[in-house]
Design a protein around this motif. Sequence first.
Motif, PDB file in Angstrom:
ATOM      1  N   ILE B 448       0.858  -1.186   0.000  1.00 48.77           N
ATOM      2  CA  ILE B 448       0.000   0.000   0.000  1.00 48.77           C
ATOM      3  C   ILE B 448       0.890   1.231   0.000  1.00 48.77           C
ATOM      4  N   GLY B 451      -1.525   5.157  -0.295  1.00 45.80           N
ATOM      5  CA  GLY B 451      -2.951   4.838  -0.280  1.00 45.80           C
ATOM      6  C   GLY B 451      -3.404   3.992  -1.451  1.00 45.80           C
ATOM      7  N   GLU B 452      -2.511   3.742  -2.393  1.00 45.52           N
ATOM      8  CA  GLU B 452      -2.872   2.910  -3.549  1.00 45.52           C
ATOM      9  C   GLU B 452      -2.416   1.469  -3.300  1.00 45.52           C
ATOM     10  N   ASN B 453      -3.272   0.505  -3.679  1.00 44.45           N
ATOM     11  CA  ASN B 453      -2.872  -0.900  -3.595  1.00 44.45           C
ATOM     12  C   ASN B 453      -1.984  -1.263  -4.776  1.00 44.45           C
ATOM     13  N   TRP B 482       5.594   7.480   1.770  1.00 44.48           N
ATOM     14  CA  TRP B 482       4.544   6.752   1.065  1.00 44.48           C
ATOM     15  C   TRP B 482       3.854   5.675   1.911  1.00 44.48           C
TER      16      TRP B 482
END
Lengths: 545, 545
Positions: B448, B451-453, B482
């Motif tokens: 992650i 916030g992005e997978n 990040w």
Amino acid sequence: MNIHSAHSIYDHDLDKNDANYSAMTPLGFIQRTAAIYPTKTAVVYGDVRRSWAETWLRVRKVASALKRRGIGLGETVSVIAGNIPEMFEVHFAVPMTGGVLNTINTRLDADAIAFILNHAEARMVIVDPEFAGVAEQALHISGRDIPIINIEDPTWPDGHKIGSDTYDNLLAEGDENDEWVWPADEWNAISLNYTSGTTGDPKGVVYHHRGAYINALGNILDWGMGKHPVYLWTLPMFHCNGWCFPWTIAAAAGTSVCLRAVRAEPIFDLIKREQVTHFCGAPIVLSLLANAPDAMKKGISHKVSIMTAASAPPAAILESMDELGFDVTHAYGLTETYGPAVVCAWHDEWNDLDISEKARLKARQGVRYTVLDGLMVADPETLEPVPADGETMGEIFFRGNNVMRGYLKNPSSSEKAFRGGWFHSGDLAVVYPDGYIQIKDRSKDIIISGGENISSIEVEGILYRHPAVMEAAVVARPDDKWGETPCAFVGLKDGATVTEADLIAFCRANMAHFKAPKTIVFGSLPKTSTGKIQKFILREQAKGL
Amino acid sequence: MNIHSAHSIYDHDLDKNDANYSAMTPLGFIQRTAAIYPTKTAVVYGDVRRSWAETWLRVRKVASALKRRGIGLGETVSVIAGNIPEMFEVHFAVPMTGGVLNTINTRLDADAIAFILNHAEARMVIVDPEFAGVAEQALHISGRDIPIINIEDPTWPDGHKIGSDTYDNLLAEGDENDEWVWPADEWNAISLNYTSGTTGDPKGVVYHHRGAYINALGNILDWGMGKHPVYLWTLPMFHCNGWCFPWTIAAAAGTSVCLRAVRAEPIFDLIKREQVTHFCGAPIVLSLLANAPDAMKKGISHKVSIMTAASAPPAAILESMDELGFDVTHAYGLTETYGPAVVCAWHDEWNDLDISEKARLKARQGVRYTVLDGLMVADPETLEPVPADGETMGEIFFRGNNVMRGYLKNPSSSEKAFRGGWFHSGDLAVVYPDGYIQIKDRSKDIIISGGENISSIEVEGILYRHPAVMEAAVVARPDDKWGETPCAFVGLKDGATVTEADLIAFCRANMAHFKAPKTIVFGSLPKTSTGKIQKFILREQAKGL
């Protein structure tokens, strides 16, 4: 830390739940195949071709409509139909309501059908136009006032209907999104098949989901069917649910090629046009193909596999099939065993033998299906297995998950059939040293002459070897001196002739003299719808001679 | 005349009895195959060749000896052995006592083995000389005072034994005529397999006879194995009981070709000498074969089928297999699902596609086995299935008879695994519009970043496309800005070179920039015994970078 018990660590906290236990049912097969191979052809009937997605849609609609009309758990829906797409569909749609599918032998008379409708307490009957006449009569005799669903078949010339309700109405009413019933218990009844019953009232054999599931897979395993078989419906679907093949074909994502009438021409046409890979039938079907004109037989280059049962395929027939490139598997079973449950499992080494030796080996019924857990030939009283000497006769017994639940509303017959924890087949056989069994006779077909047992099948085997003989059946004829003597009923091939004396001499030259028939009657033989010769009729005739 | 009820006519007098209900168990398979094909080769190991009759005799003797020594219902017998004949035999002999077979991963250290022996409450341990050292240590650590049976293998150079008791003693003591135990209940435990457990104590997965029976048949059906496969043991039998293949090969009357060590030369030798038709293995095994010298690959003209799992076979590997004439089937499952329970069911039309398109389709895990009743990709909280859009990720859930009974002595883990009536796999996947699923990651392997997978598998797929890359694994590296960033561990092909910057640039050119690794570490990767890369070790390393 650990919960300990007097029993075992495996007795705790390892119970069944919805994730790890699921009722075995063939209904999952069609759901899966329609999801994975939606565009693959499921059903062919004349010009009709339907994919698995279309078939599954129709099945769900019909199931939904049946449920909405009140068909539910443990309720019988009877069907009188040929091998048409609707007949295939109801093998799924009816059990998907929780109901029980009762396919009725289409060659029964109205009285017999009426008996079945009443005994099965049918809540609905689905009728093919070909059989609307006899169905109407049967309903009248039965006095049952139940909904009648007419299948409409534009290819059938006589559009006779009973009332106005149709299968298309079910399709129109049903909603494919309605929930259908995965059985709560795999022991629930899935179908009801009446034995053809040579005498007395027919008995209703009850199948469950578990057995239908496992024997459907057994067909794939023991016939080595592989994936995507193209299956031709030469075997009636009303007969032991087509030996479970509607479910087998769904599991194997195959194609059902429908067929109303078993005739050589359409069979060869469909084998070529649809590239049929598999079909089933009694030896009479094989004989029909073997005797077809050469022109009809030409043009088949792919492999075709045939499963045959009911009686052993004679050498001459096997040779003809060989010439056609057709591979014949000999199987055996009864209505009570979901159709085939025993198979003459082939050994590759046997391919090198000559044709007569191959035929001798293949005439044997063989060994248990992978999914049948017990098969034995034993003394019917003591259940003591007979020695594997190829000579000592005993009765064939079955045990396993592809043995029926029992006879409907007939506990005494069920108890008798299951006495000692084995299903009593009523068939008499020997066991060879390699463990393969061969049927010698039905218990009731044995002829006792001068105190000696004579196997009617053995005498018939000799008669079949005579070049003029097309078909033969041997029964007991009452005799003052001997008690009984063998009496043969013989049908001759077209144009062939032979005298009674010559045929008896032929038998005496090929077997113990006391076994040779004393009487021969020429003419065609009465048969059941599945091609079995009706010996009870011949037995009556022999009494009257 | 009829007994009528509030329920249904099918609720009466149609009960289970010994004739029509039999516990499903794979033990019947070997009994049947030995009876029908006694002279057919069952097991090959070096110069040892044993027929099914001989193998069945040995199995009965061992079962008898184990029973006489007190092994009974629900008692664990542990085995530490390679893919040798005795390992095959105990898959039958131990359950034939009512006991539970616990095959232990031979690459575990003594501490882990000691944990298992204690947790499983092993009553006996059977040891292959190759693993006698670690077994002895493990026994010492465990403090268990239990009988130790040494397998003697003349081909194994170091004949170290623990004590003096041997497998040959069991063979000498046992009487093949002793009765063996057909399970009273198909729900009884047949085996116990500890998950390799990336962290924490391993969990003991309990299999039952019903599941072993049905998944053994599932392998035949969904791999289209046919009869008499010649099966090479490249897959460890300790791993999910060799994906149920000991039982599958018995059902199919095939031959087990044993193999101690997975190396290219003996594999190719055996494929040629024994005409091997089938084997299984992780893509690493395929890679080993693909990279073997050309001379080794020559001389194979028969069809060889491979089942692979654990990760998707890359296009280049599939191409090499194609050139060898090897047909690759991609399957998926977990220890908890008896090994493979999902398969990338192939469509004949796909054969016409080009190799990269075929590889793309074959990289998908696919659809449920015929004998698995439910498979879905869903939200792990709500169990709401994800849309079949090839994009929305969810967790993979299983339901059916080839899902484990549960984790031994671990009700809380079992409850968690079965929450909501589905088995929670912990694997994340998408569903394509055609219903085929594709794994994107393990829940715990997802990265992650901002916030992005990021699917680690997706990044690895890109890395594998680079011509210099032999193997790759991507894990999360903690990052202040990040949260996490992708960190790649990469092993290069012999003689190949590439810089970190070039490889990152290659990734950025082929995928969304945020998904490209920020760090690359070159070197060989740590693996489990079954060829799975041990990401938990890499994750620790990434944390320390």
